[in-house]
Scaffold this active site. Structure first.
Site, mmCIF file in Angstrom:
data_model
loop_
_atom_site.group_PDB
_atom_site.id
_atom_site.type_symbol
_atom_site.label_atom_id
_atom_site.label_comp_id
_atom_site.label_asym_id
_atom_site.label_seq_id
_atom_site.Cartn_x
_atom_site.Cartn_y
_atom_site.Cartn_z
ATOM 1 N N ASP A 1 89.778 14.676 -67.641
ATOM 2 C CA ASP A 1 89.299 15.386 -66.462
ATOM 3 C C ASP A 1 88.540 14.449 -65.516
ATOM 4 O OD1 ASP A 1 88.939 17.541 -64.831
ATOM 5 O OD2 ASP A 1 87.297 18.417 -65.980
ATOM 6 N N ASN B 1 97.311 25.084 -65.157
ATOM 7 C CA ASN B 1 97.338 24.177 -63.997
ATOM 8 C C ASN B 1 98.379 24.569 -62.939
ATOM 9 O OD1 ASN B 1 96.413 21.208 -65.886
ATOM 10 N ND2 ASN B 1 95.135 22.457 -64.555
HETATM 11 C C1 IPE Z 1 92.356 16.245 -64.424
HETATM 12 O O1 IPE Z 1 91.721 15.865 -63.251
HETATM 13 C C2 IPE Z 1 93.823 16.035 -64.421
HETATM 14 C C3 IPE Z 1 94.740 17.196 -64.494
HETATM 15 C C4 IPE Z 1 94.471 18.445 -64.749
HETATM 16 C C5 IPE Z 1 96.121 16.864 -64.254
HETATM 17 P P1 IPE Z 1 91.329 16.975 -62.213
HETATM 18 O O2 IPE Z 1 92.462 17.151 -61.272
HETATM 19 O O3 IPE Z 1 90.906 18.217 -62.938
HETATM 20 O O4 IPE Z 1 90.093 16.322 -61.477
HETATM 21 P P2 IPE Z 1 88.792 17.037 -60.932
HETATM 22 O O5 IPE Z 1 88.234 17.888 -62.054
HETATM 23 O O6 IPE Z 1 89.205 17.847 -59.761
HETATM 24 O O7 IPE Z 1 87.884 15.907 -60.575
HETATM 25 MG MG MG Z 2 89.150 19.130 -63.427
#
Ligand code: IPE
Ligand code: MG
Length: 228
Positions: free
Chosen positions: A2, A50
């Site tokens: 993350d 996601n």
């Molecule tokens: C994590 O990074 C990666 C995935 C879920 C692919 P994020 O996209 O959640 O990054 P932040 O939390 O917005 O910084």
């Molecule tokens: Mg994140």
């Protein structure tokens, strides 16, 4: 893994740039964990939830996986990495499914480290898909026990994780390996994933080494009779 988006935002760059750097961080981390004797590394790359992200980001992540496979698969294969994908493959494109199959086939005999990539994965999905297998097989309720379920879950080829690491400062499991982490040691790091390097890996592993794991039992001291 993350913190990619925040890592990019701090640099006034689009979130995609953070994800791109995140792939490079993963390739480095696989090597660093393997060098320290870790035999199984499971990473949460894309969760069942996601899909709720803006469609440009979802599309970007899907194409990034294809780019990552074509850029790094040969290197990982020759570095002794066995790649496995866990998650619901029915919802991803044919192209991506083929890339996953290629990565798994090409690396199936490697033994240095197993990298399990959780993609379109959710801990709840995993429990449900294992139960569905039981129903489809017409399993007798008496035969359905913890062991049977564990053997039909997505990570059945690996032991339960000893250590769970989450980067990015949040202290949540977020539907990762719910069943398998029953007795995992939890380690939360403020480091944003693209920055996660050797020093952070050392910090996580040394914190783990100091933990007293009892799996619901007593530790050696507490188990001694009074006065010994
Ligand atoms: C994590 O990074 C990666 C995935 C879920 C692919 P994020 O996209 O959640 O990054 P932040 O939390 O917005 O910084
Ligand atoms: Mg994140």
């Amino acid at each position: 893994m993350d913190g990619n988006g925040r890592w990019a935002r701090r640099r006034f760059m689009p979130r995609f740039f953070g994800h791109k750097q995140g792939v490079d961080a993963l390739v480095r981390a696989v090597d660093a964990f393997a060098d320290r004797g870790v035999q199984y590394l499971t990473v949460f790359a894309f969760s069942s939830e996601n899909w709720k992200r803006p469609s440009e980001e979802v599309t970007g992540l899907m194409s990034l996986v294809l780019v990552a496979v074509s850029k790094y698969l040969t290197k990982m294969a020759s570095d002794g990495v066995r790649i496995r994908i866990i998650g619901d493959r029915t919802a991803v494109s044919d192209k991506l499914r083929k890339a996953w199959e290629q990565a798994e086939t090409m690396t199936q005999h490697n033994t240095r480290i197993t990298l399990a990539v959780a993609f379109n994965y959710g801990g709840r999905w995993d429990v449900v898909q294992a139960c569905r297998q039981a129903l489809a097989l017409g399993l007798d309720p008496q035969q359905l026990d913890e062991n049977w379920l564990a053997q039909h879950m997505a990570l059945s080829f690996a032991p339960d994780p000893d250590l769970f690491i989450r980067t990015g400062g949040e202290m949540r499991i977020s539907n990762f390996l719910l069943w398998q982490t029953a007795y995992s040691e939890l380690f939360f790091s403020d480091c944003l994933w693209p920055d996660f390097g050797e020093a952070d890996i050392e910090a996580a592993l040394s914190a783990y080494a100091r933990r007293d794991r009892r799996f619901g039992g007593l530790n050696a001291d507490a188990a001694k009779p009074e006065g010994h």
